[in-house]
Design an enzyme around this catalytic site. Structure first.
Site, PDB file in Angstrom:
ATOM      1  N   SER A   1       1.085  -1.673   0.457  1.00 48.90           N
ATOM      2  CA  SER A   1       0.115   0.014   0.299  1.00 48.90           C
ATOM      3  C   SER A   1       0.771   1.269  -0.276  1.00 48.90           C
ATOM      4  O   SER A   1       1.857   0.979   0.689  1.00 48.90           O
ATOM      5  CB  SER A   1      -1.110   0.110   0.683  1.00 48.90           C
TER       6      SER A   1
ATOM      7  N   TYR B   1      -2.991   0.221  10.015  1.00 50.28           N
ATOM      8  CA  TYR B   1      -3.251  -0.860   8.374  1.00 50.28           C
ATOM      9  C   TYR B   1      -1.876   0.026   8.501  1.00 50.28           C
ATOM     10  O   TYR B   1      -1.190  -0.487   7.724  1.00 50.28           O
ATOM     11  CB  TYR B   1      -3.575   0.020   7.666  1.00 50.28           C
TER      12      TYR B   1
HETATM   13  P1  NAP Z   1     -11.508  -5.518  -0.216  1.00 50.48           P
HETATM   14  O1  NAP Z   1     -12.965  -4.227  -1.452  1.00 50.48           O
HETATM   15  O2  NAP Z   1     -12.422  -4.827   0.463  1.00 50.48           O
HETATM   16  O3  NAP Z   1     -11.826  -6.750  -0.393  1.00 50.48           O
HETATM   17  C1  NAP Z   1     -10.941  -7.663   0.332  1.00 50.48           C
HETATM   18  C2  NAP Z   1     -11.275  -8.980  -0.183  1.00 50.48           C
HETATM   19  O4  NAP Z   1     -10.436  -9.584   1.379  1.00 50.48           O
HETATM   20  C3  NAP Z   1     -12.518  -9.099   0.074  1.00 50.48           C
HETATM   21  O5  NAP Z   1     -13.328 -10.252  -0.260  1.00 50.48           O
HETATM   22  C4  NAP Z   1     -13.261  -9.797   1.434  1.00 50.48           C
HETATM   23  O6  NAP Z   1     -13.961 -10.200   2.026  1.00 50.48           O
HETATM   24  C5  NAP Z   1     -12.064 -10.127   1.579  1.00 50.48           C
HETATM   25  N1  NAP Z   1     -11.088 -10.527   3.459  1.00 50.48           N
HETATM   26  C6  NAP Z   1     -11.896  -9.496   4.547  1.00 50.48           C
HETATM   27  N2  NAP Z   1     -10.479 -10.095   5.799  1.00 50.48           N
HETATM   28  C7  NAP Z   1     -10.314 -11.689   5.242  1.00 50.48           C
HETATM   29  C8  NAP Z   1     -10.465 -12.302   6.203  1.00 50.48           C
HETATM   30  N3  NAP Z   1      -9.862 -12.623   7.483  1.00 50.48           N
HETATM   31  N4  NAP Z   1     -10.031 -14.386   5.325  1.00 50.48           N
HETATM   32  C9  NAP Z   1     -10.478 -13.969   4.167  1.00 50.48           C
HETATM   33  N5  NAP Z   1     -11.035 -13.464   3.557  1.00 50.48           N
HETATM   34  C10 NAP Z   1     -10.807 -11.971   3.282  1.00 50.48           C
HETATM   35  O7  NAP Z   1     -10.368  -4.560  -0.411  1.00 50.48           O
HETATM   36  P2  NAP Z   1      -9.570  -4.306  -1.863  1.00 50.48           P
HETATM   37  O8  NAP Z   1      -9.921  -2.703  -1.673  1.00 50.48           O
HETATM   38  O9  NAP Z   1     -10.311  -5.137  -3.080  1.00 50.48           O
HETATM   39  O10 NAP Z   1      -8.046  -4.416  -1.173  1.00 50.48           O
HETATM   40  C11 NAP Z   1      -7.678  -5.193  -1.543  1.00 50.48           C
HETATM   41  C12 NAP Z   1      -6.279  -5.918  -1.294  1.00 50.48           C
HETATM   42  O11 NAP Z   1      -5.344  -4.551  -1.512  1.00 50.48           O
HETATM   43  C13 NAP Z   1      -6.196  -5.306   0.225  1.00 50.48           C
HETATM   44  O12 NAP Z   1      -5.476  -6.536   0.548  1.00 50.48           O
HETATM   45  C14 NAP Z   1      -6.085  -3.816   0.166  1.00 50.48           C
HETATM   46  O13 NAP Z   1      -5.469  -3.079   2.114  1.00 50.48           O
HETATM   47  C15 NAP Z   1      -4.930  -3.469  -0.658  1.00 50.48           C
HETATM   48  N6  NAP Z   1      -5.355  -2.158  -0.906  1.00 50.48           N
HETATM   49  C16 NAP Z   1      -6.458  -1.491  -1.709  1.00 50.48           C
HETATM   50  C17 NAP Z   1      -5.894  -0.327  -1.909  1.00 50.48           C
HETATM   51  C18 NAP Z   1      -7.416   0.661  -2.122  1.00 50.48           C
HETATM   52  O14 NAP Z   1      -7.300   1.772  -2.567  1.00 50.48           O
HETATM   53  N7  NAP Z   1      -8.438  -0.457  -2.606  1.00 50.48           N
HETATM   54  C19 NAP Z   1      -5.044   0.671  -1.853  1.00 50.48           C
HETATM   55  C20 NAP Z   1      -3.637   0.169  -1.785  1.00 50.48           C
HETATM   56  C21 NAP Z   1      -3.428  -1.499  -1.366  1.00 50.48           C
HETATM   57  P3  NAP Z   1     -15.562 -10.013   3.428  1.00 50.48           P
HETATM   58  O15 NAP Z   1     -16.365  -9.193   2.196  1.00 50.48           O
HETATM   59  O16 NAP Z   1     -15.826 -11.345   3.655  1.00 50.48           O
HETATM   60  O17 NAP Z   1     -14.618  -9.013   3.880  1.00 50.48           O
HETATM   61  C1  GCO Z   2      -6.658   5.388   3.279  1.00 50.75           C
HETATM   62  C2  GCO Z   2      -6.465   4.455   2.304  1.00 50.75           C
HETATM   63  C3  GCO Z   2      -5.338   3.842   1.565  1.00 50.75           C
HETATM   64  C4  GCO Z   2      -5.968   2.571   0.213  1.00 50.75           C
HETATM   65  C5  GCO Z   2      -4.184   2.247   0.158  1.00 50.75           C
HETATM   66  C6  GCO Z   2      -3.731   2.977  -0.553  1.00 50.75           C
HETATM   67  O1  GCO Z   2      -7.253   5.174   4.120  1.00 50.75           O
HETATM   68  O2  GCO Z   2      -5.630   5.827   3.226  1.00 50.75           O
HETATM   69  O3  GCO Z   2      -8.092   3.461   2.509  1.00 50.75           O
HETATM   70  O4  GCO Z   2      -4.846   3.331   2.926  1.00 50.75           O
HETATM   71  O5  GCO Z   2      -6.388   1.823   0.836  1.00 50.75           O
HETATM   72  O6  GCO Z   2      -4.022   1.349   0.984  1.00 50.75           O
HETATM   73  O7  GCO Z   2      -2.606   2.627  -1.168  1.00 50.75           O
END
Ligand code: NAP
Ligand code: GCO
Length: 265
Positions: free
Chosen positions: A145, A158
């Protein structure tokens, strides 16, 4: 050279991939030739995921597993190896966030984020590495992230988890590189998914969320990332094309980390 980016014959496990970033990465892997395996914490989500993959013509293998539970993870990996085959590519994608000012956050809330975002990638990687060693190769990709590098208000747990995940990535690379296992990270910028929806809500007066405007000003590309922006980098790190890339976090952030930000008009 192009064939080096193929995932033909590879079995890829993407955790938490019923939707969001995990689903986008898994669909790209399928288009590159991989067999897709995913998990989610609830059967209904696994079922929804299987249907969503099927809509894209992908026959995915779905398993119910809480990735924070080592017993469940070990049982899932054993079942995958029996029913599908040994895992070639692991994407540790599951993640949660709690946006709470640190002094208002309970220790239990802090621990929960660390458990899903840092302990779980350790548990799942530990479960798949023996099979990768036997096979003579493996790719582990941890979804890091911007918070692997930067802090901001309300995301202490986080950021601690994602900073630790960057160092876990480097340590797996260090410890298992000799077995032809490459472990790298992807650091998405701000991507439009359910996890960031609260940061993009249209305000009562119809204006964009202040944080939405902030991210636009902090991103040279002047836009939020899309799920598609992550697919090419994810394929690269899962393919033979990245066999000498190890311990690296590839930031797919539109340039946020390089940019001081646009001067307010
Ligand atoms: P999301 O839409 O919240 O999806 C997260 C997934 O993980 C969901 O399917 C969730 O299932 C599952 N999950 C959560 N806890 C779990 C557990 N204990 N066991 C199994 N599955 C579990 O998140 P996303 O935005 O796609 O993000 C995916 C990854 O990218 C995360 O690691 C996040 O930190 C990272 N990330 C996201 C962003 C962003 O801008 N979106 C940026 C940087 C990094 P449930 O629905 O059942 O909870
Ligand atoms: C926040 C956001 C970020 C993104 C991502 C950025 O609250 O700042 O959720 O953490 O999810 O991780 O890379």
């Amino acid at each position: 050279m192009v064939n080096k980016f193929s995932l033909e014959g590879k079995i890829a496990l993407v955790t938490g991939a019923s939707y969001g970033i995990g689903f986008a990465i898994a669909t790209a892997y399928a288009q590159a030739g991989a067999t897709i395996v995913f998990n989610d914490i609830k059967q209904e989500l696994v079922d929804k995921g299987i249907a969503a993959y099927a809509e894209k013509g992908i026959t995915a293998h779905g398993y119910v597993c809480d990735v924070t539970n080592e017993e469940q993870v070990n049982a899932m990996v054993a079942k995958i190896e029996e029913e599908v085959g040994t895992i070639d590519v692991l994407v540790n994608n599951t993640g949660i966030i709690k946006r709470i000012p640190m002094c208002e956050m309970t220790a239990a809330e802090f621990r929960q984020v660390i458990d899903v975002d840092l302990n779980a990638p350790f548990i799942v990687a530990k479960a798949v590495i023996p099979g990768m060693i036997k096979k003579g190769h493996g790719k582990i990709i941890n979804i890091c992230s911007m918070m692997s590098e930067l802090g901001r208000e309300t995301v202490s747990a986080y950021a601690a988890a994602k900073g630790g995940l960057k160092m876990l990535t480097r340590n797996i690379a260090s410890e298992y590189g000799e077995f032809n296992i490459q472990c790298n990270g992807i650091g998405p910028g701000y991507i439009a998914t359910p996890q960031t929806a609260p940061l993009r809500e249209i305000q009562p007066d119809g204006s964009r969320h202040p944080f939405d405007q902030f991210i636009i000003a902090k991103t040279p590309a002047a836009r939020w990332g899309t799920l598609e922006d992550l697919q090419g980098p994810a394929i690269f790190l899962a393919s033979d094309a990245s066999d000498f890339v190890n311990g690296h976090v590839l930031y797919v952030d539109g340039g946020i980390l390089a940019y001081i930000g646009k001067q307010p008009q």
